[in-house]
Scaffold this motif. Structure first.
Motif: not given
Lengths: 440, 303
Positions: A366-367, A359-364, B245, B240, B118, B18-19, A407-409
């Motif tokens: 949740m968004e 997980c890179i904690k991008c928050g997508k 977030s 990130y 992360g 996307h990744t 959506i999770c990258p």
């Protein structure tokens, strides 16, 4: 009013123009006793019995349940058990069709003049929610309807590929309109909103035309944003009402019903033929000739696919339902169920799940969660076994739409963790309740 | 048909394109204008420092993961981003051995020891820059622009203030990647258009600095265009892992960064405060995320 979040998907409605074709009688029919939410139906036939189309083969299992009718004429071979795609062991009635498709003698249109007769007729129809959930329709409509002011018809069909509801709204718009007139009359509701995603202008036009003569029906075009057809999402976007935790749509004065279910109700009231067949979309990168097929309930998936020209390449994954919420089928002898709206087959390229990374904690997640949950936090709390946090994070509200995983990258299986976390939360709450009991 | 070829896996069965790697690639692309600008402004040694930092960051990540027998994750390109950002925070004349120590701190201490991508709570490039600033104070504040060979200070530390146009184009002393506002803005717009970042943090951060310095009677335009503000606001305060977030979390983060930056610049002993501001807000991030978490739709709080 703000809009709930979601994800934009490639619609892939390849079969939208395919008028449903009726497939022939399959060589074998396997009818599971559990094709709905609630108690399994109880078989009323035994091996060796002759059955006809529309003849009852299983009765209501008590409480929340639904009766089941034979989809073919033939001979009951045995009462068997299979492991369903959900992993549960369920009883099945196996029938060998004779190909005659003789109709059961007692099939006749029910006499319906009031609410009681309408509901009692429906309780013998075997109709369940045909959009995928399989909630017994009679139970939904039998609830105290005095508080109901609106019926919301779900014509969103937000899952990619599936077009069985699309075809209902185009080919059977009049049946939907008739069904709605019946619901309005017998449930004494004077307002109906038909919610359809705006990627189906043909459906919107045909439903508008078919319902024009009925006062109180509004056809509403909704943005094509998955999961538009989720019950809570649909009620909020059509009426602005929030179905709160622990509530049903009924508590907000709403009945939500799928458009194909409505059409099936009206056909049943007119002919008396219970639910024995349905339209299924067969599509995906491994299917030779994608099409919409009217198929007898209980037809093995393999026979249905063979009817669609078979596989054009080696299939790697077969789905019951859409790609967002559908279940992968381990075995092609699995039968088509009442609530199956699609069978999809994918080749290796489309079927291979991506590798999960950190997980890179991008928050997508949740968004994009329509219900504003925090899947990445839920996943962390679940891994720690932290029931108290799961309770605060409201994982119990998750409708498992899959937007977070989509959506999770990092390609994490977030919705799967949510499902597991829901079970963990229930265990935690039961344990707590028991401890409280003990303290008293 | 043989059923054993059928795959059973949890839904959903389709995924967005996307990744982690494609996101990092977008960040690298967004940093390219600033890289080009740094070579034009500071000469070829800028390219050398950048290439050196990138190579070392990737090497340290690879070596650490090999030694620890973890999966090697250099393929996600995040080490390249760290290397680029670190080099952009260094003056052109930095001795390479000092840059190497910076890379080691960024990748091994700040990132990998906390669990890798992360999991780090502080921005690797920012933290490494601060470590270097404290350890090698002399060479870290020896800024030189190409057009005057002699050492000059960053305008913030009391050197002569160039014209606004020079500030905007980056034709003045400073760290490698921070001077050319135009290049950084191009990169920022690219990231917003590609939806890699949102505008909340950068805009709030810069606006806070602008308004706050204006209220304190300073020249707000100079404060926005000098130092590492744009580089920090666009590329580091939007990392990130180390920033909130949620939408409102990002706003609070930007606001906090802006206030601390101005406090350090105007009242503190350091001429530049962006790195310290971001690091400080990095530490507050878990709390901000918790405070600003959205209320579940239809959720009922039990009494």
């Amino acid at each position: 009013m703000f809009r709930l979040s979601g994800v934009r998907l490639r619609h892939c409605k390849n079969t939208a123009d395919c008028v449903p074709v009726r497939m022939g009688v399959p060589k074998k029919i396997v009818i599971p006793m559990s094709m709905h939410i609630g108690a399994p139906a109880r078989p009323v036939v035994k091996a060796g019995d002759a059955v006809k189309v529309g003849q009852p083969i299983a009765e209501n299992g008590g409480g929340l349940s639904s009766p089941i009718y034979s989809s073919v004429s033939g001979t009951v071979k045995k009462i068997d058990e299979i492991i369903a795609v959900t992993g549960a062991k369920i009883t099945t009635v196996v029938i060998e069709p004779d190909g005659e498709q003789a109709v059961y003698e007692e099939i006749k249109p029910p006499v319906v003049t009031n609410r009681e007769e309408f509901l009692s007729a429906l309780s013998n129809s075997g109709i369940v929610g045909l959009g995928g959930a399989g909630f017994p329709t009679t139970v939904k409509l039998s609830a105290d309807v005095s508080k109901i002011d609106t019926i919301v018809v779900n014509g969103a069909e937000c899952e990619p590929y599936i077009t069985s509801d699309t075809r209902t709204m185009i080919d059977d718009a009049d049946a939907v309109a008739d069904g709605l007139a019946m619901l309005m009359k017998y449930l004494e509701v004077d307002r109906v909103i038909v919610g359809i995603e705006n990627n189906k202008p043909q459906c919107i036009a045909s439903m508008k035309k078919a319902t024009a003569h009925i006062q109180g029906i509004e056809v509403r075009s909704l943005p094509s944003l998955y999961p538009q057809g989720g019950e809570k999402v649909l009620v909020y976007h059509t009426l602005g009402r929030t179905i709160k935790e622990g509530q049903l749509p009924l508590d907000c004065g709403v009945i939500v019903i799928n458009c194909t279910t409505v059409a099936t109700i009206s056909k049943y009231i007119k002919t008396g033929m219970p639910l024995v067949e349905r339209c299924v979309t067969v599509d995906g990168s491994a299917i030779a000739e994608p099409k919409n097929v009217i198929v007898p309930i209980g037809t093995p998936v393999l026979e249905l696919i063979e009817f669609c020209g078979g596989f054009k390449c080696q299939p790697r994954k077969i789905l019951m339902g859409g790609p967002m919420m559908g279940i992968s089928v381990p075995d092609l002898t699995m039968p088509v169920l009442k609530q199956n709206n699609a069978i999809l087959a994918f080749d290796r390229k489309d079927a291979t799940p991506p590798k999960e990374t950190a997980c890179i904690k991008c928050g997508k997640c949740m968004e994009r969660c329509p219900l504003k949950l925090s899947p990445c936090d839920i996943s962390a709390a679940y891994k720690k076994g932290d029931g108290a946090s799961l309770e605060k994070l409201k994982v119990n509200l998750c409708m498992e739409c899959g937007c977070c995983s989509f959506i999770c990258p990092a390609k994490r299986n977030l919705v799967q963790t949510n499902k597991l976390a829901k079970v963990a939360l229930r265990e935690y709450q039961t344990k707590n309740a028991r401890q409280k009991e003990g303290n008293k | 048909m043989d059923n054993s070829v059928l795959l059973v896996s949890p839904s959903p069965h389709v995924r967005a394109k996307h990744t982690t790697r494609s996101i990092m690639l977008d960040v690298i692309i967004a940093l390219c204008p600033a890289l080009v600008a740094s070579v034009i402004i500071f000469g070829w040694r800028a390219a050398l420092v950048t290439a050196f930092c990138v190579a070392l960051c990737v090497f340290f990540e690879w070596a650490f993961e090999k030694i620890c027998k973890r999966d090697v994750t250099v393929g996600d390109l995040s080490a390249i981003v760290t290397g680029l950002l670190l080099s952009f925070n260094l003056p052109v004349g930095i001795p390479l051995w000092q840059a190497a120590i910076g890379c080691l701190v960024a990748i091994v201490i700040v990132k990998q020891l906390f669990g890798g991508i992360g999991c780090n709570f502080a921005n690797p490039a920012i933290t490494a820059r601060i470590v270097m600033l404290i350890s090698f104070a002399g060479s870290m504040s020896d800024f030189a622009a190409k057009n005057d060979a002699t050492s000059s200070a960053t305008p913030l530390s009391g050197g002569e203030m160039p014209s606004v146009l020079d500030l905007f184009l980056g034709n003045h002393g400073g760290s490698l990647g921070e001077t050319c506002a135009l290049a950084l803005l191009l990169g920022g717009i690219y990231l917003i258009v590609r939806r890699v970042i949102t505008w909340y943090t950068p805009v709030v951060f810069v606006a806070t600095v602008f308004v706050f310095t204006f209220l304190l009677g300073e020249n707000p335009v100079e404060h926005v265009l000098t130092g590492g503000l744009l580089l920090g606001a666009i590329f580091m305060a939007t990392d990130y892992s180390t920033t909130p977030s949620t939408k409102w979390g990002k706003v609070i983060f930007g606001l906090g960064c802006g206030i601390i930056t101005v406090l350090i610049r105007v009242f503190g002993n350091y001429p530049e405060g962006v790195s310290f501001a971001i690091l400080f807000m990095n530490i507050l991030t878990p709390l901000i995320s918790m405070w600003t978490r959205k209320k579940a739709f239809g959720g009922v709080i039990k009494k």
